[in-house]
Every structure is written in C-alpha cells, then in structure tokens.
Design a protein around this motif. Sequence first.
Motif, PDB file in Angstrom:
ATOM      1  N   LEU A   1       0.850  -1.185   0.000  1.00 19.79           N
ATOM      2  CA  LEU A   1       0.000   0.000   0.000  1.00 19.79           C
ATOM      3  C   LEU A   1       0.882   1.229   0.000  1.00 19.79           C
ATOM      4  N   ASP A   2       0.968   1.895  -1.119  1.00 17.60           N
ATOM      5  CA  ASP A   2       1.744   3.114  -1.140  1.00 17.60           C
ATOM      6  C   ASP A   2       0.804   4.307  -1.008  1.00 17.60           C
ATOM      7  N   LEU A   3       1.409   5.463  -0.911  1.00 18.04           N
ATOM      8  CA  LEU A   3       0.597   6.654  -0.678  1.00 18.04           C
ATOM      9  C   LEU A   3      -0.312   6.941  -1.860  1.00 18.04           C
TER      10      LEU A   3
ATOM     11  N   VAL B   1       4.268   9.795  -8.215  1.00 14.16           N
ATOM     12  CA  VAL B   1       3.871  10.115  -6.851  1.00 14.16           C
ATOM     13  C   VAL B   1       4.396  11.486  -6.462  1.00 14.16           C
TER      14      VAL B   1
ATOM     15  N   LEU C   1      -4.840   7.363   6.054  1.00  8.61           N
ATOM     16  CA  LEU C   1      -3.825   6.442   5.530  1.00  8.61           C
ATOM     17  C   LEU C   1      -3.410   5.450   6.612  1.00  8.61           C
TER      18      LEU C   1
END
Lengths: 104, 617
Positions: free
Chosen positions: B182-184, B499, B600
């Motif tokens: 799970l990335d930003l 990103v 998040l």
Amino acid sequence: MARSERELLLVKRTIARLRVAIVAVVTGMVVGFGLFAATAWLVIKGGPTVGPTLGLLRAYYPGYSVTWTGSFVGFAYGTLTGAALGWCVAALYNFLARRRSKRR
Amino acid sequence: MVRLRSGDERTVVVGAGPAGLTAALELGKLGRPGVVFEADDVVGGISRSVVFQGCRLDIGGHRFFTKVPEVEALWHEILGDDLLVRDRMSRIYYRDTFFDYPLKPLNALRGLGLFEAARVMASYLHSQLFPIADETAFDAWVSNRFGRRLFEIFFETYTEKVWGMPCSEISAAWAAQRIKNLDLKTALKNAFLGNGAGNGEVVTSLIDRFLYPRLGPGMMWERCRDLAASNGIETHLRSRVVRVHHAGARVEAVEVEGPDGETRREEAGALISSMPIGALVRAMQPAAPAEVLAAADSLRYRDFLIVGLIVDRAELFPDNWIYVHAPEVRVGRVQSFKNWSPEMVSDPELSFIGLEYFANRGDDLWNMTDDDLVELGAAEAGVIGLFEPGEVRAGTVVRMPRAYPVYDAGYETRLQTLRDWLERFDNLYTVGRNGQHRYNNQDHSMLAGLFAARGVAGEKLDLWSINEDQSFHEELSGEEAERHGMRDRLTPSRAETDVESMLQDAFALYDEVAMGGAVGITASLALAIATAALLLGSGQEFVPMLSLLGQYLFGYQVTWPGLLIGTIEAGLVGFGLGWFTARMINLMVAAFERSLERRLATMTTLEAMTGGMRGQE
C-alpha cells in the motif's frame, strides 16, 4: 524506511514552486477585469461627474478615462500592470525559495 | 528437455521451499546445471502439504495471490487445471462472538454491543485528543490510530500470540514493513475515490477469492520439483548443507551431510541459499569476522506448530480460517482445510481442521507431547464451540521451527551487517523468508528465486529490493523489464515520479519567508515606481491620492525622502502580508494532510493486520 513513510517525509519536505507564467496571467486578468468592471460600473451609474477619483489613474495610464472606451483601455493597462506584479512576485518567490532550499 | 550447456559450473541450491525450487525450475529453463539440497524429507518448506490418514494439512494456510503477473503465470504453468479458484471466508473469534474479517463496521458494532461500542468511541476520542507521544512501540502506534480499546480487542491478543512478546516490545516498524503493498498513491486514491478505485478487480480478488492447489500447496512444490528434475536439476532430500567453502569473492563448494550421515563435498559454480541467513554465515569457511558471527547468532525466529484433527462431522463452520483473539485459549488460528479445497479430506463425511499455535522452541507448548497437544487442541476447539472434543477421530502434530523471522529491536542493523559481508561474494544469492530474514510471502520468495537464477545466468537483479518496496531497483532497462512481465515493479523511477509530482501539486508547502520576501520586494518596487513617476512627470492631481497612503505608512509623502521611507515600509508590510498568506495556506494544507495521514494510517494498519495474518497463510 517503508515507501509510504518516505513519501510522507517527501510531502513534508516539498516546497511549492509558483508557475510564473500562470501567476502573471491570472493576476493580469484579475487586475484587468477589475479595472474594467470598476470603470464600467461608474459609467453605467452616470451622474453629473463620472468617476473623478478613478480618473486620476490617467497619471499612470495615458489615455485612460472613465468612459466606455477608457474601460477597455483600463483593461489593457490593468492586465499589463497585474501581469507585471504577478510575474514579479512569482519570480522573486521562486528565486528566494530556491536559494533558501539550497541553504537547507 | 533443456540441453545443459557444457562447461557451466553447477549451481547449488540450498533448500527446496518455494524460493529454492523456483530457482531450480528457472535454472533448468535457462539451461544451467544445478542441484538442490533439502535438509528435510519433504519439499515445500513451510508451504508443504502434510498427509495424515488420507487427509491433507496445509501448514499455515497458503492463499495463492500475487500482484506479480510472472509468478501467477508460473503457478498456472506448474499446476494447470489443478489450481482452483476458491471463495474466501474468514472471521475473528472474540468473547464468544464471531466478527467478519475483514472487519465490517456494522457487524463489529453488533458484535461488540452498545456499551462496548461506546467504550471504543470514547477510547478513540481520547487517543485523538491525548495521543501517546512516543510511537516507537506497536501498541502506542495502533492505539493512537484506533484507540486503546479497539487495540485491545482486535490487535493485542492475536499479535502477542503470534510473536510471543508484549505489543509494547514490538517495534511499530513491523507494521510498516507489512504495508508494502500500500503506497501513498494507492492510499490517496482509496481515500478520495474509495477502496476499489483504479484496481477494483484486484482489491476484490484479494478480499473475496484466491487460488489454491487442489491438493494443497505441497502439490505445487512436488510438481515443481518434478519439472526441475525433467530439466536436469535433481532435488536431494535429507541432505543438509553444513559448510560453505569460499575463496576470494566466490563460493567454491559446499559440504553436504547426506541421509547416511556422511559428509561429502560438492563443487559450486554459484550458490542460491534459502537456509536461514544466520546459519549460512555460520557455515562459511573460512569463518566470518567475529562481529558478523555475532550478528548471525542474534537473529531471532518465531516457531510454529499445528495440531491437525480429523473430526467426525461433515460440516463444522463455513470459514477457511478463524482468527482466535480470545485470551482464554492459546490457539491463534483455526483452519478448515476442507474449505480450502474439498480434496483435502479423504472422506466428505469428515472434516480436517488445523489449530495453529505460535511457540518458541523449548517453551512449554513446544515441548508438549503430541498426545497432549492433540488433547489441548480438541479441548480449545470445544471452548470456542467449534465441536465437541469427543468428535475427534484422530489427531497429529506438525512442528515448524523458524517459521517467522522476528523483527525485534536492532534486527535491521544486524541484518545489514550480514548483508554487507555476504554481498562481497559474486556468486552467492540469498533467497526466501529465512534466507533474507524477511517476512516474505510465497510470491516474494518465488520472485527472489527467479531473480537469483537469472543472476546466475548473468542478469543484474537486486534480490533485496523484493518486498522492500512496491517497486524494484534492478539494473534492467524498461524493455527488459517488460519482457519479464513486471514493468510496473521494475521501473520504480516512473512510479516515484508520478507520486512525487502528484504530491508536489497537492501538498507542497509554501516557503513563507520567500513568499514574504517576494511580496515585500514587489510592493516596495511598485510604490517606488508609482511615487517616482509622479515626482518625475505629470499627473500632479494624483499626488493627494497617493499621499493618502501616509495614513498607513508612517512618514510617507510623495517626495523623494517620502519615497525612501514608503519603500521601506511597503516592503515590511508586503513581507508581513506575504508571510501571513503563505502561513495560512500552509496551516490549512497541514490540517488536511494530517487528516489524510490518519486515514492512511487507518488503512495501513488494517493492511498490516491483514498482512500479519496473511503471513501465516
């Protein structure tokens, strides 16, 4: 460090840069339309003496007057002035921010 | 059959788990000679299937899912139609209640009851108002995000069962390592557009369905061993590598202790090792420096045992597995293998369940006799209410030492010491969960095996980047990456750029001083020009108007001295205005960012929980 943590750190460290051309265009349009609207409003209101104070701007904008023609002239001058101010603020900001980030 | 290239030195693969056998399969495909040595008497490592009275037991429950297309393609290649698509169902047992897992708010609320739900809310509010300052420990980290009460209910007991230590001693970094998928960018998408945004199919598939071999995961590795053998890579069981001889920057040979107890030397053109990295360093001859050996000895593992019970009932519960958070029993999770694949039981009128216990070698649980463990399992299943102990027809116990690498304080430094020392060897590749002391899932281990085999064949691939980041850092060109079918993972720079640019656009802060300076200088110049224009030219009628600025700029007049004073003051006022504007914007952005971070963190913690549990699958 996990990727998401790095990204959050990146967010916290990222300093915004202004796009000089966009800032110049936007402030130019705002000031130009503003002067146009202010002039046109006084012309529409009418009266014995139309816009004696605003008309003093002719000191800086040769050919400007509080008339319909003057409102378009004012739009052009206002746009140029606003663009110059916007460009100046954005370019100076970027220059200073870049220098400061290098120091950091 | 792939013809072996003459003159190639044989690659020695240590370990016949997913990483080792995938490496062996790939070596065979590449036409490289090799051999696999496995200390145990079965293949598959922790992904093996154990047969007991015709029923099959999966150690930990291995859900087959991956985001790496090449790995998934390999699964299909190996098993073909024997790879089933299965529906997933899992729940959490706590206080005599079963909660849906993944957690669903209404279901959780119903299960907890109004009083407990109110406690949870109050606890959450408290954590938001008075967060724990030091977030280095897992309990503080989770409590700050969910509230202490929710942490106690859904995190504390299970986590402590799994790791055998208090949550206050577990590093919060553990969660961070488990959130690798799970990335930003994904989080932002999810936060704004919902959980299924952009890749709804993948998300849905991870939650609801998974692939599973008809006869359990061991089927995959038995088939893989056979395929590798057909390409000339044989697997030798009960063959333990006890020493690794090296000279200069190369591994030269290994010493293998065979089933007969005799030790023989095997030359090695390259070594792909999935044995525990500490054991590998210990086996190196000449010996590693003392500080490296100390680091090797200090890595810790968590051991695992599973009690398999054949129950005289066709249907027990619908779940594939149940997480047991209840502190009154020691079992951590219960599997129903029949629900993974109907062919895991010999008779459809029977059920075969596995009760999973997390232990440390030498502790009371580990040292219990098999009979006592079977009795304990049956009794605890009764406590949970799954079935009556009297319904158990037969039971078995499987012990799996070193099932999980422990991320205790300082492990990263010690692991780095080992890596630094091992990386001097050009022909040595460490793969697998214990080979890299990393909480890899099966697909990561397989990918590491593939990369290692290709490394032997001359490609330059960074095995340690697998499972470290979403993206990988190989020295591959985009075209080569495309060829591997993993472009997204092999081209990190593009993902990073995406990103970064997105973050810069969305959340970049204004430099307040720079903004103040820019506005101040501009205001200063504007007033100077306006004043000078009047002083130098016509338009005297505007002088009274401009002079009105003297009301705000003390001492300002349309004169040359006034110009100087006005310029300075306009600069100061402009600076103040610019600084204030930037400051306000930054405060607003920061508030929004904090809100986003909380969202998040919520998602990543849930992901961590899923990952932590998934690690045992």
